[in-house]
Design an enzyme around this catalytic site. Structure first.
Site, mmCIF file in Angstrom:
data_model
loop_
_atom_site.group_PDB
_atom_site.id
_atom_site.type_symbol
_atom_site.label_atom_id
_atom_site.label_comp_id
_atom_site.label_asym_id
_atom_site.label_seq_id
_atom_site.Cartn_x
_atom_site.Cartn_y
_atom_site.Cartn_z
ATOM 1 N N SER A 96 35.934 44.145 54.931
ATOM 2 C CA SER A 96 36.123 44.843 53.656
ATOM 3 C C SER A 96 37.160 45.957 53.813
ATOM 4 O O SER A 96 38.308 45.674 54.140
ATOM 5 C CB SER A 96 34.762 45.347 53.165
ATOM 6 O OG SER A 96 34.839 45.692 51.814
ATOM 7 N N ASP B 138 30.353 36.647 47.077
ATOM 8 C CA ASP B 138 30.592 38.065 47.325
ATOM 9 C C ASP B 138 30.773 38.768 45.977
ATOM 10 O O ASP B 138 31.678 38.413 45.204
ATOM 11 C CB ASP B 138 31.873 38.187 48.172
ATOM 12 C CG ASP B 138 32.150 39.607 48.640
ATOM 13 O OD1 ASP B 138 31.884 40.545 47.868
ATOM 14 O OD2 ASP B 138 32.666 39.751 49.758
ATOM 15 N N HIS C 72 28.561 39.624 50.659
ATOM 16 C CA HIS C 72 29.439 40.603 51.322
ATOM 17 C C HIS C 72 28.759 41.243 52.539
ATOM 18 O O HIS C 72 29.320 42.118 53.170
ATOM 19 C CB HIS C 72 29.795 41.685 50.294
ATOM 20 C CG HIS C 72 30.960 42.558 50.669
ATOM 21 N ND1 HIS C 72 32.244 42.085 50.792
ATOM 22 C CD2 HIS C 72 31.039 43.896 50.947
ATOM 23 C CE1 HIS C 72 33.065 43.074 51.116
ATOM 24 N NE2 HIS C 72 32.346 44.183 51.220
#
Ligand SMILES: N[C@@H](CCC(=O)N[C@@H](CS)C(=O)NCC(=O)O)C(=O)O
Length: 280
Positions: free
Chosen positions: A148, A224, A257
């Site tokens: 991320s 996600d 995620h």
């Protein structure tokens, strides 16, 4: 000894350690987690840096990714830095996506952030020198991985330093902070409104401006929640397609995620890194 050992535990015949040290870049104490595989007892080993995402410390990857078993098998050291300076006297923001825990791997130029939020210098220059001087890691065999915000960090650091890192991979990276709310908030807050100054911190802009690495590995979960609004892997796909960078983008059906996603594909990333770090 600049590194102070905070904790140590035996793990897959290697050592999982956490260190604390003063940082000249951030002007604060910083913590970093280091896994040394059993092979490090006999000499310097290659190293994979893992840069974590928003809200993380050095612990999230270390405790949740399950990377140590394969790192021990492959003889890889793992370095997991914190994601920002912290503590009293360090400015913060009530939101989870700015301030402490959200350093964005950049050198802030806007007050009050500029005094301590110097994570680019810290990760690119200070920490490799510090750890390299005291630990059995091979400076000629380093690679980068991240998640991320940390995927953004890994990609941008690799693109700015293509000769230093042998490989770069990412899980659900922010590929273009210039084009997503997390990025626009962070880059404007830390760097000010001039978007030209943001470009060294945007993987797609760096590629458009001529930066190159030979190849990139990305895994991205299709479930996600940040996929459409923040991560936008199609922008990296487009940047790589038009410039000949060999991008492997694995879209993983049903994965979100979280570190459950990262743990599911960590082994494949580490094996991919080991092939490149060992020149295979
Ligand atoms: N739902 C999170 C959003 C931030 C988030 O998902 N952070 C990711 C990186 S962008 C993470 O790794 N969180 C820590 C963890 O899952 O251990 C929150 O509100 O704190």
């Amino acid at each position: 000894m600049t590194l102070e050992l905070v904790s140590e535990a035996r793990c897959f015949d290697g050592l999982q350690r956490t260190y604390r040290h003063p940082s000249a870049a951030t002007g604060t104490p910083m913590r970093v987690a280091v896994y040394l595989p059993p092979q490090a007892e006999h000499g310097p080993v290659p190293v994979v840096w893992f840069l974590a995402g928003l809200t993380c410390t050095e612990d999230n990857f270390t405790q949740k990714a399950g990377a140590q078993r394969v790192a021990a098998e492959l003889g890889l050291a793992l370095i997991a830095p914190d994601t920002s300076p912290r503590g009293e006297g360090v400015p913060d923001d009530p939101a989870y996506d700015f301030g402490q825990g959200a350093g964005f791997y950049l050198d802030a130029t806007v007050s009050p952030w500029s005094q301590h939020f110097q994570m680019r210098r810290y990760i690119e220059d200070e920490l490799p020198r510090l750890l390299g001087a005291e630990l059995p890691i091979d400076p000629t065999r380093q690679s980068l991985c991240g998640h991320s915000m940390g995927g953004h960090g890994a990609l941008t650091i690799a693109l700015r330093n293509p000769s230093r890192y042998k490989a770069v991979s990412a899980f659900a990276p922010i590929v273009s902070p210039l084009n997503c709310p997390w990025g626009e908030k962070a880059l404007s807050g830390y760097l000010g409104p001039d978007r030209v100054a943001w470009r060294p911190y945007d993987a797609c802009a760096l590629i458009a401006d001529g930066a190159r690495v030979p190849e990139i590995l990305v895994d991205q979960g299709t479930a996600d929640p940040f996929l459409e609004r923040e991560l936008k892997p199609h922008l990296l796909e487009e940047a790589c397609r038009t410039t000949g960078i060999a991008l492997t983008l694995n879209r993983r059906p049903g994965y979100d995620h979280s570190y459950f996603f990262i743990a599911s594909f960590m082994e494949s990333h580490l094996r991919w890194h080991a092939e490149r770090l060992n020149g295979g």
